[in-house]
Design an enzyme around this catalytic site. Structure first.
Site, PDB file in Angstrom:
ATOM      1  N   HIS B  85       0.851  -1.195   0.000  1.00 11.35           N
ATOM      2  CA  HIS B  85       0.000   0.000   0.000  1.00 11.35           C
ATOM      3  C   HIS B  85       0.886   1.244   0.000  1.00 11.35           C
ATOM      4  O   HIS B  85       2.004   1.206   0.531  1.00 11.35           O
ATOM      5  CB  HIS B  85      -0.906  -0.010   1.243  1.00 11.35           C
ATOM      6  CG  HIS B  85      -1.956   1.046   1.197  1.00 11.35           C
ATOM      7  ND1 HIS B  85      -1.732   2.342   1.572  1.00 11.35           N
ATOM      8  CD2 HIS B  85      -3.242   0.988   0.776  1.00 11.35           C
ATOM      9  CE1 HIS B  85      -2.841   3.049   1.415  1.00 11.35           C
ATOM     10  NE2 HIS B  85      -3.774   2.254   0.932  1.00 11.35           N
ATOM     11  N   GLU B 133      -3.520   2.864  -7.397  1.00 14.18           N
ATOM     12  CA  GLU B 133      -3.923   3.912  -6.455  1.00 14.18           C
ATOM     13  C   GLU B 133      -2.984   5.090  -6.582  1.00 14.18           C
ATOM     14  O   GLU B 133      -1.997   5.175  -5.834  1.00 14.18           O
ATOM     15  CB  GLU B 133      -3.803   3.403  -5.014  1.00 14.18           C
ATOM     16  CG  GLU B 133      -4.822   2.412  -4.584  1.00 14.18           C
ATOM     17  CD  GLU B 133      -4.994   2.472  -3.052  1.00 14.18           C
ATOM     18  OE1 GLU B 133      -6.094   2.728  -2.587  1.00 14.18           O
ATOM     19  OE2 GLU B 133      -3.987   2.283  -2.345  1.00 14.18           O
TER      20      GLU B 133
END
Lengths: 214, 214, 214, 214
Positions: B85, B133
């Site tokens: 992430h 992302e």
């Protein structure tokens, strides 16, 4: 055949190794480059040898104390950089960023990886070359081409499947001309080595042996 | 459509969000999973919701104080894990290692990435899915599908070029049912979201809105 | 005497070790605590044993995917945390930040260090205790109190010179009751251990032996 | 008064700033040193100015690709090093190790820290000096001596309580001669600055202003 000699943090004389590399490069079919400590790039480049950084940071100009700015290594004379060496593994996003940084200064780039999957991943980021260096073989004197030739073949195939324009180099355990020839026969476009030359009593003789069979 | 709600380190009640997610998952066409703090995996899993780790380390059993062992999260009830992430970027070699760790416990895996090149690199490592992302959109409430739909299309193409079996999820800025539909139309197989649900006054209503147009 | 059993990422049954630790703690003069994986804090705490985190991040509530939030470990039942273990070394600023995080949830804290200088530095940050654990002795079965008693004495002196209220624990190689007594005689207020209990065939017997001479 | 100008990764001409610093150092009561990129240490040192590294690794000679070996920076002409700058925070154990590396080559050392507790911790590791640089003031142009003079006083007291022989420098926001005088009056033995000189149109004029009131 491209031969990159990584001086790491070895206690060698970088100018002696660089001078030898320059002479061998001029008198053989191999292109020999030297990757010294950042602080030694300038003296190494002054020998005329192709000089590489061992790493450049993904940063641009700015407030980044203690990082290695690509532009600073270029200014000192470097024309290429290693990235993600197993002794300096990088975050995926930082390999991508460091490749961008290297592109800003027109560097040749080699991204190191441990296995075929990581070679494919590295190739997807668009470097000039990837190098497969199984960590368990680094510094052993056992060449990867002998210990596990399939790793090299798989790396060559994995890189080609992602991007055919990415060269594949072979690292870890290379120390003789036979190792270089074996790497070439397995499909490698170059080799990475370190202690075999940097720690040799006579770096020039070590390099001449290495490129002799080419 | 797969909907992964990342609770990050938010001050929400993980059991409340998990209970809502479980109900919405049962009564809609979406599969909703929750990724809580490692210490909350067990209570979240007890609600019956599909539970994910936010990260697992590349380590095997052994002397690794303070790491998150895949087996320990599986024992607590997790069945999948996020990796890399943007708030927890990993070294390339560690993404590879953490995918191996996840495989040991049969986890579903999603590797996050910032752009199409990194998506291709992540796909080359063989996860079940990759998530695109763009860091600049995280937490903005502006969905990537609206801010820059080409990023999603490019990510879908990049992953497919490397490995067609890898799903693509879309993260960053997703907060409404329209955003989810837009992601689906761009080729995404799932969405990642966080604050839109975790910080909602009524997480269940937020989730129902989200999956309503599916 | 405080005895902290660090379960690391060992393949032990954390509930079995915790149950044994609780019983030994109740029936002896030692306070025995268990530091399991974050995902196992809740089941370990339910045995009634004093439960510690192996690490907490310096972060507050917010967007910190994959970090270990102090509040989440407290909610699961932890009441203390190790910091800066040699397998999880932290930046100086992050030790400071993690101590602040631990204070928010009223945790007991132990900051690990390799030598007397680092013990003094750690003590200056105001933890409840520091632990001296020479990395070369970890996992050897040779207790620091025997291999190099001066390290423990120096650590006790170094901590006291900076802050007399900071306790000193002794780690690395502790596995018998004699080792615990030796540590106590050198001025330690507690011991840290791991494999000697976590990997024992009979953890309760191992703990009983350990605290027997106290 | 010691004045250390950190060139970070700024797009300045390091030789121009170094030449200016050397002249100001010769013609004033201040000792002005320059910390350039590692790759620029040699050209900077050739101007005659006192030259510092922005960082040195804790490593000794060996297989450490991409690290900054203290010996290599010394060979290039450096005589001191910054450590643990807020843009390059180090693990506690590595600050200790880097101080050992710096000692091998007789470097002057300054360890940066954010607050009085960290200053005390840094002082316990035995550097020549510590520098207090509240991160929120770096690059603001607001000197710490004005924004929060107590931070400087507390840092001076905290360092002295641990080791009276450790100097205290003051960083963050220093850009005028008044700031330097204010730092001196608060007990600082030196100042760290960066953009105020490195980004000045006329670095020599900026340095002359800076040392004028001394």
């Amino acid at each position: 055949m491209f031969v990159l000699v990584n001086l790491k943090a070895y206690p060698c004389d970088p100018v002696e190794v660089a001078t030898a590399a320059h002479e061998v490069s001029e008198s053989s079919d191999a292109d020999v480059a030297i990757a010294p400590q950042a602080a030694a790039i300038e003296t190494v480049a002054e020998t005329g040898v192709e000089t590489w950084a061992q790493h450049v940071s993904p940063n641009e100009h700015g407030s980044h104390t203690g990082s290695t700015l690509a532009e600073a290594t270029a200014e000192a004379g470097a024309t290429g950089t290693l990235l993600n060496h197993s002794e300096n593994r990088l975050k995926l996003a930082d390999i991508d960023g460091s490749l961008d940084a290297a592109e800003r200064v027109d560097f040749d780039t080699v991204v190191c990886a441990n296995n075929a999957e990581q070679v494919a991943a590295a190739a997807a980021l668009g470097p000039d070359a990837v190098a497969v260096e199984p960590p368990e073989l680094i510094g052993t004197g056992t060449p990867v081409s002998q210990a596990d030739p399939d790793i090299v073949r798989d790396a060559v195939d994995a890189a080609a499947a992602v991007d055919e324009s990415v060269d594949v180099y072979c690292g870890a355990g290379i120390s003789t001309g036979e190792d270089v020839v074996a790497a070439e026969e397995l499909g490698a476009d170059g080799v990475l080595l370190a202690s075999g030359v940097a720690k040799a009593d006579d770096p020039q003789a070590a390099l001449e042996d290495l490129v002799d069979p080419l």
